[in-house]
Design a protein around this motif. Sequence first.
Motif, PDB file in Angstrom:
ATOM      1  N   VAL A  65       0.866  -1.384   0.058  1.00 37.02           N
ATOM      2  CA  VAL A  65       0.074  -0.060   0.121  1.00 37.02           C
ATOM      3  C   VAL A  65       0.864   1.155  -0.079  1.00 37.02           C
ATOM      4  O   VAL A  65       0.595   2.301  -0.596  1.00 37.02           O
ATOM      5  CB  VAL A  65      -0.860   0.138   1.160  1.00 37.02           C
ATOM      6  CG1 VAL A  65      -1.699   1.270   1.375  1.00 37.02           C
ATOM      7  CG2 VAL A  65      -1.784  -1.135   1.155  1.00 37.02           C
ATOM      8  N   GLU A  66       1.860   1.052   0.873  1.00 36.87           N
ATOM      9  CA  GLU A  66       2.883   2.481   0.726  1.00 36.87           C
ATOM     10  C   GLU A  66       3.372   2.492  -0.735  1.00 36.87           C
ATOM     11  O   GLU A  66       3.465   3.630  -0.948  1.00 36.87           O
ATOM     12  CB  GLU A  66       3.802   2.252   1.929  1.00 36.87           C
ATOM     13  CG  GLU A  66       4.896   3.362   1.945  1.00 36.87           C
ATOM     14  CD  GLU A  66       6.101   3.124   2.872  1.00 36.87           C
ATOM     15  OE1 GLU A  66       6.688   3.804   2.998  1.00 36.87           O
ATOM     16  OE2 GLU A  66       6.051   1.980   3.497  1.00 36.87           O
ATOM     17  N   LEU A 110      -7.200  -1.598  -0.236  1.00 38.87           N
ATOM     18  CA  LEU A 110      -7.976  -0.243  -0.475  1.00 38.87           C
ATOM     19  C   LEU A 110      -8.235   0.400   0.963  1.00 38.87           C
ATOM     20  O   LEU A 110      -8.248   1.682   0.565  1.00 38.87           O
ATOM     21  CB  LEU A 110      -9.305  -0.686  -1.209  1.00 38.87           C
ATOM     22  CG  LEU A 110      -9.512  -0.739  -2.556  1.00 38.87           C
ATOM     23  CD1 LEU A 110     -10.675  -1.422  -3.355  1.00 38.87           C
ATOM     24  CD2 LEU A 110      -9.252   0.708  -3.007  1.00 38.87           C
ATOM     25  N   GLU A 111      -8.485  -0.310   2.028  1.00 38.43           N
ATOM     26  CA  GLU A 111      -8.965   0.399   3.177  1.00 38.43           C
ATOM     27  C   GLU A 111      -7.811   1.121   3.490  1.00 38.43           C
ATOM     28  O   GLU A 111      -7.641   2.291   4.194  1.00 38.43           O
ATOM     29  CB  GLU A 111      -9.198  -0.572   4.045  1.00 38.43           C
ATOM     30  CG  GLU A 111     -10.427  -1.055   3.965  1.00 38.43           C
ATOM     31  CD  GLU A 111     -10.984  -2.226   4.939  1.00 38.43           C
ATOM     32  OE1 GLU A 111     -10.200  -2.786   5.799  1.00 38.43           O
ATOM     33  OE2 GLU A 111     -12.007  -2.801   5.136  1.00 38.43           O
ATOM     34  N   ASP A 112      -6.419   0.677   3.461  1.00 44.88           N
ATOM     35  CA  ASP A 112      -5.192   1.162   3.921  1.00 44.88           C
ATOM     36  C   ASP A 112      -4.789   2.497   3.090  1.00 44.88           C
ATOM     37  O   ASP A 112      -4.490   3.685   3.397  1.00 44.88           O
ATOM     38  CB  ASP A 112      -4.004   0.234   3.805  1.00 44.88           C
ATOM     39  CG  ASP A 112      -3.996  -0.657   4.925  1.00 44.88           C
ATOM     40  OD1 ASP A 112      -4.834  -0.551   5.963  1.00 44.88           O
ATOM     41  OD2 ASP A 112      -3.364  -1.546   5.121  1.00 44.88           O
ATOM     42  N   GLY A 116      -4.532   6.936   3.642  1.00 47.07           N
ATOM     43  CA  GLY A 116      -3.524   7.814   3.169  1.00 47.07           C
ATOM     44  C   GLY A 116      -4.460   8.896   2.275  1.00 47.07           C
ATOM     45  O   GLY A 116      -4.031  10.205   2.364  1.00 47.07           O
ATOM     46  N   PHE A 117      -5.403   8.590   1.672  1.00 46.17           N
ATOM     47  CA  PHE A 117      -6.174   9.677   0.836  1.00 46.17           C
ATOM     48  C   PHE A 117      -6.756  10.472   1.975  1.00 46.17           C
ATOM     49  O   PHE A 117      -7.015  11.989   1.635  1.00 46.17           O
ATOM     50  CB  PHE A 117      -7.189   8.981  -0.049  1.00 46.17           C
ATOM     51  CG  PHE A 117      -8.078   9.877  -0.735  1.00 46.17           C
ATOM     52  CD1 PHE A 117      -7.568  10.710  -1.639  1.00 46.17           C
ATOM     53  CD2 PHE A 117      -9.331  10.014  -0.452  1.00 46.17           C
ATOM     54  CE1 PHE A 117      -8.564  11.656  -2.345  1.00 46.17           C
ATOM     55  CE2 PHE A 117     -10.341  10.733  -0.749  1.00 46.17           C
ATOM     56  CZ  PHE A 117      -9.919  11.501  -2.013  1.00 46.17           C
ATOM     57  N   GLN A 118      -7.223  10.079   3.034  1.00 45.18           N
ATOM     58  CA  GLN A 118      -7.928  10.900   3.987  1.00 45.18           C
ATOM     59  C   GLN A 118      -6.950  11.883   4.336  1.00 45.18           C
ATOM     60  O   GLN A 118      -7.376  13.017   4.743  1.00 45.18           O
ATOM     61  CB  GLN A 118      -8.456  10.053   5.002  1.00 45.18           C
ATOM     62  CG  GLN A 118      -9.281  10.898   6.099  1.00 45.18           C
ATOM     63  CD  GLN A 118     -10.644  11.332   5.281  1.00 45.18           C
ATOM     64  OE1 GLN A 118     -11.592  10.698   4.760  1.00 45.18           O
ATOM     65  NE2 GLN A 118     -10.687  12.827   5.401  1.00 45.18           N
ATOM     66  N   GLY A 119      -5.739  11.391   4.662  1.00 43.78           N
ATOM     67  CA  GLY A 119      -4.679  12.179   5.162  1.00 43.78           C
ATOM     68  C   GLY A 119      -4.480  13.280   4.163  1.00 43.78           C
ATOM     69  O   GLY A 119      -4.173  14.806   4.479  1.00 43.78           O
TER      70      GLY A 119
END
Length: 872
Positions: A65-66, A110-112, A116-119
Amino acid sequence: MSYGGGGYRRKHHYRDDVEHHVHETLEQKIKSSILKLGEVDPLQELPRLSAHICAQKSTITSTVVEALRIGVTQQPYKIPYYATLLRLLSTTSVSEETTLQGQELGKQMLEDFWKGFQGFLDRLAWREIRHCVHFFAHLAVAQVISAASLYNLISAFVAVLDEFGVSHGRAKQAVRCAIEGLMIAGPALAAESSADITSIVTAIKSYVQSVSRFKYLVRPITGHLADDGSHNVANELLDSALTALEVMYEDGFAQGSECFPRPYVEVITEGSVVFALPSVLVPPEVIELDGLSSESDILVKKADWAEFHIRIFDNDVTPDPNTPSGYAVRCGLLDLVDIFEVNRKECARLLLEFPKWTIPGTFQHAQDPVSDKNWQLECTILEVTCQTSVRIASPLKPSVQSILGQFLLLPESTHKSVYFITLITELCKLAPSTVGPAVGKSIRKMYNLLSEGLDVALADRLAIWFSTHMSNFNFIWVWKEWIGDLGLSIQHPKRVFMRRAVEYEIRLSYYDRIVKTLPEQMQSREACVLPEEAPRPIFAYDDPASPYHDIAQSVLNLLSGRAKAEDVMAHLEELKNTFETTDTDGNINTTIRAIAVQSLLHIGSRSISHYLNAIERYLPLLRNLAGGGISSGRGSNTEARSDILSAVLAFWKQNNQGVIIALDKLMQYQIVDPTDVITWSFVHAGPKNGEYRTCTAFQWDLIKGALDKANGRVVIAHRRLATLRKEDDDNAARAKASHGGMDIEDAKPDPVVESPALASAVKALASLTREQEAALTQTVDGFFRCLVTPGTSSPATRDVITTTVWDNRNSWAEAEWLSWETWAWYIHLCRTYAPYLRNYASTLEANVFADSKVLDDPAGELFKKIWSSMLD
């Protein structure tokens, strides 16, 4: 001995290699594989990479994910392939055991990724937000996420347009996210029954059509000053985005496959699990209640301007940004230019490799010349990089055209000019046979736009790029192509461009070398392209025949001998008394100041360090002169400071850069104020146009330097005050804690008083704010006198703003072009310093616009219209 040394070096390198391999963990290898995807062939690499990731333990998920988050936001040209990778990781068309693993793995990733998108949303990092929206849009088409949840995400950005008092900068970024998400995911959204695309398109269209007031001051082609329309060679960012979206919407998004690569189409299978994105709200902007307190606040407000992009080439050479394909290509190129600012060489390489990540046939290819697009890559790159964009404090630098397009954005380019200039140089080095001709075509196209009214700020920026680029390639240019333009008025933009370009070339090299690069016709005095002699200081009293030669030599000898400032002042007082006795000069004080200042400049003319040393050594002398001390009370301090500035101009009259540097240092040491420089520049630094005042590029350089000095001091004072207040609050908190949490006022010890440093900082800020207000007032008033006030404004300022006179500009003389240029610099003032001018709008209007009768004539009406456009 040599054998042993060589053996040691070989052993050292071997150990480095071993350590590198030993310490590269599994997580690092997988992350590297994801980020390097596509070095060979992404379509061949994806299945192997997906299988390798699925074969690992679930603990590898965070690493994947990173890597995806980094790849999506820093390598956006790979987003379709990263969507394909996630599609493969979420597939169900395998064995039952692997199916469960794939479903859970895809969901967890997708959850992870969403976290990041929310950040990014919380920080309003618009560039990263937009690229994540691209990723989600591709995933919707790939049937990894539901179209309904993507529609809700896009609707959240459209909802920003309904916010009360939403800034244009914020709305612009939200509109881009919505438009580009719709363009990519159009087919998936069109098939979703709950997705009302029409309402979204309508809302975006209503907003874009309502913001026309933002466009007037940032048109790259100023042309007819009173005309609100844009030139046909420029496209506005949101207008182009909306037009491209409407084209796709009208044909049911059928063009999507021709604009965006969709490698995941090959791996979509039946029975796949579709995930839903959570709902989201776009956080509000942070509102500054104390006005402009930092440079970032100012830059955010500058983002509220519209963005016009110049078209240099025809649609068959470079993509039209009003078409879906053209918009997509230009966005992709500008994302590269923006992200890789930190590494211009890597950026140049990736730009030339860009066709690898586009739809086949997008650009010309020797082995495959048949295409319905067939655009020229090099010309497209240059056009995109030369646009006119606004510098934005957030990570997103909006872009729809390429290098020159970005470089020529108003009021400021997205990055420092040197980045775009060096990037074009790197492109020329990598592909000289193709990029070189494209650069030549671009220069010629932009040069021709000068006659059409190319904005004066862009014309000067173009001269800087031209001269710097020539300096990297032996100053070779076909100057003879422009010889015919020497018959134009001396103030025609093309002739001004030639003078400025040659002036910059001389700064980058030396006079004699540049002379050899010019044709004979341009070397003559009548051509006014080349200075009459090499830039040098001119000591007015160096000639023994000068009536003040001996007197000036006596002052010069004292300064060269490092005499004390008090002794020099005493000597000047004696000279003044001698002048008064003999009555040899009508203005004794002016002469004394000129001799003293020019003598000081003379001993400091060898270098900037010599000049600074001379100023620091004789600061008391300069302050005495600026305060009118030598004049024994005769004459005002304003006159004394004006005399000092005139002496500087006379000394460096062969070197404009010398004047700019000298005045900057005099302001730095507070010998003169920014207001002094601004007032003096309007009256004394311009060309002689009868008794009328004007503003040229050189005058603007001086005025801008003064405004930047005044504004910069206020910003620094704000930062210092904020730091001291924080320290004061920390001290108060510690004092409260030492009394068991009791308020200081309730404690027996005396309360903590405001520190002397904090009190001093408050007073300094108040003083500097008054200075800033005075500088801005004096600037606006100076332009008002140049353009509107009877007696000081030329009659031509009223003629050049009419349509009939503008259409006959080929016959304009010096007065008309000077008046037109002055209007253009006033427009540039309003858009460049709008954040500051808005802060003092009421005071400025009361001081400058007091005479309502003057504002009723055409020049006054236009002056007020430009001002009002800045306030909107």
